[in-house]
Design an enzyme around this catalytic site. Structure first.
Site, PDB file in Angstrom:
ATOM      1  N   GLU A 246       0.839  -1.207   0.000  1.00 56.28           N
ATOM      2  CA  GLU A 246       0.000   0.000   0.000  1.00 56.28           C
ATOM      3  C   GLU A 246       0.872   1.254   0.000  1.00 56.28           C
ATOM      4  OE1 GLU A 246      -2.793   0.039   3.207  1.00 56.28           O
ATOM      5  OE2 GLU A 246      -3.232   2.162   2.971  1.00 56.28           O
ATOM      6  N   ARG A 247       1.898   1.231   0.816  1.00 53.58           N
ATOM      7  CA  ARG A 247       2.741   2.424   0.942  1.00 53.58           C
ATOM      8  C   ARG A 247       3.644   2.603  -0.267  1.00 53.58           C
ATOM      9  NH1 ARG A 247       2.628   1.931   7.508  1.00 53.58           N
ATOM     10  NH2 ARG A 247       0.524   2.805   7.493  1.00 53.58           N
ATOM     11  N   HIS A 342       5.379  29.269 -11.753  1.00 57.46           N
ATOM     12  CA  HIS A 342       4.356  29.637 -12.733  1.00 57.46           C
ATOM     13  C   HIS A 342       3.794  31.040 -12.464  1.00 57.46           C
ATOM     14  CE1 HIS A 342       4.159  25.380 -13.886  1.00 57.46           C
ATOM     15  NE2 HIS A 342       3.268  25.657 -14.809  1.00 57.46           N
TER      16      HIS A 342
END
Ligand code: FAD
Length: 381
Positions: A246-247, A342
């Site tokens: 999962e990790r 940006h």
């Protein structure tokens, strides 16, 4: 924009051929719909079955259960490409987390019934651990599954459940014996069409807008005891066993999202002019990007090591937690710095960096917070 995999070491030619087909599928079936799904707060249900048909769901399901029987490297390819595309679709939770619980602990009957449907996308899945009163401290959950003859009767509620609106099947973490603490926790397969099952609203989040995340309620919900996944009382041990994958899955997506943010910043700053030169030409821009380039280089090398180690079955819970910690911190730093480069455009939703930035915030929180990652890592020191 395309993820550069020319220096990767974890993948074979088969993985890279698969990556090419994943990209083609996303170009056709994902990217054109991203903005609409973000606005809708959910992806089309049809995307699940299309992804299934294209072979993008549950790569690790064995051939005997309708899957392709591949290694986690194929999951990693999908995780990376999905994150690089800027999507948060919950198919990776289905493939990387739920499928492997069913493969590892399911009875023959459960596997034969559910796995082919999960591979095709006919069944969408979720896993429900978190409750309004217990997240990091999972032993504090209050959902109960009381034995009544050949049935369990479930009562309680869950929250923040990924795929909560779409899921046809959920692995529910519940207490089958509250007196036993961690040893009284079990995993129960709960179908969404059972009486007593209710979905709450699709939760309003800062980011991850196209991923449905919900509350779930169980009220005197009856399931046969054969819906217990694995042995009763072993739920906590199973949860611990599955944590590395999962990790690692979160780490793969985080690294790819960090790379996308960096690539966006390079493209933007090379095109944007200020004070008679490009924004890229300012030393501050070059140093910021150089610092990120160095961390991304380290990150890819580390991720390749972790993927290869996990395929070999050697990645420990502490190592996977360290990976989740490190790559999600990099993701945040890369997204935040790239947005800054940006200028005002970075705050406008029409620029991809805006979505990458808001989606990055949660990866240090879900799948276990990064504070809990430090706890796990420190226990191994
Ligand atoms: C978008 C999203 C999707 C999610 N998907 C799912 C899902 O599919 N299934 C599911 O079950 N859950 C899911 N979650 C829940 C997620 O895993 C939890 O939110 C997370 O584990 C943290 O739990 P909590 O929210 O209860 O926070 P808390 O545990 O209340 O934590 C609050 C703060 O205290 C800190 N803290 C807690 N304990 C310690 C400690 N021992 N030492 C130091 N600091 C500590 C935390 O790090 C955090 O900063 C999702 C969450 C989100 C936001």
């Amino acid at each position: 924009m395309m993820l550069d995999t020319s220096r990767r070491t974890a993948f074979t030619e088969d993985h890279e051929a698969f990556r090419a087909s994943v990209r083609k599928f996303f170009e056709r079936e994902l990217i054109p719909h991203l903005d609409r799904w973000e606005a809708d707060g959910i992806i089309d249900r049809a995307f699940w079955t299309k992804a299934g048909k294209a072979g993008l769901l549950c790569p690790t399901v064995p051939e005997g259960y309708g899957g392709p029987g591949l290694d986690f490297g194929f999951n990693a390819v999908i995780d990376e490409e999905l994150a690089y595309a800027g999507s948060t679709a919950g198919i990776t939770l289905h493939s990387d987390i739920v499928a492997d619980y069913v493969i590892a602990y399911g009875s023959e009957e459960q596997k034969a019934h559910w796995l082919p449907r999960m591979v095709s996308g006919e069944t969408a899945t979720a896993i429900a651990m978190t409750e309004p009163g217990a997240g990091s401290d999972l032993q504090g959950i209050r959902t109960t599954a009381r034995r009544d003859g050949n049935h369990y009767v479930l009562n309680g509620s869950k929250t923040y459940i990924t795929n909560g609106q779409h899921a046809d099947l959920t692995i529910v973490v519940a207490k089958t014996d509250a007196a036993l603490g961690a040893k009284g926790v079990s995993l129960i397969l709960v179908e969404a069409n059972r009486e007593g099952y209710a979905r709450g609203r699709n939760l309003d989040k800062i980011g991850f807008h196209s991923q449905d995340t919900s509350e779930l309620f169980f009220s005197d919900l009856r399931v046969p005891i054969t819906n217990c996944l694995g042995a009763e009382g072993q739920g906590f041990a199973y949860l611990m066993n599955q944590l590395p994958q999962e990790r690692l899955s979160i780490a793969c997506a985080a690294q790819a999202a960090a790379q996308r943010a960096f690539d966006e910043a390079v493209a933007f700053t090379k095109g944007r002019k200020a004070f008679g030169r490009t924004v890229f030409d300012f030393q501050n821009t070059k140093f910021t990007l150089a610092d990120l380039a160095a961390r991304l280089q380290v990150g890819w090398a580390h991720l390749d090591w972790a993927i290869a180690r996990h395929i070999a079955g050697a990645l420990t819970a502490a190592e996977a937690s360290a990976a989740k910690l490190w790559h999600t911190e990099l993701q945040w730093d890369a997204c935040d710095a790239s947005l800054q480069l940006h200028g005002g455009a970075g705050y406008m939703n029409e620029y991809p960096i805006a979505r990458l930035w808001r989606d990055a915030r949660v990866t240090r929180i879900f799948g276990g917070t990064n504070e809990i990652m430090k706890e796990v890592v420190s226990r191994a020191i």
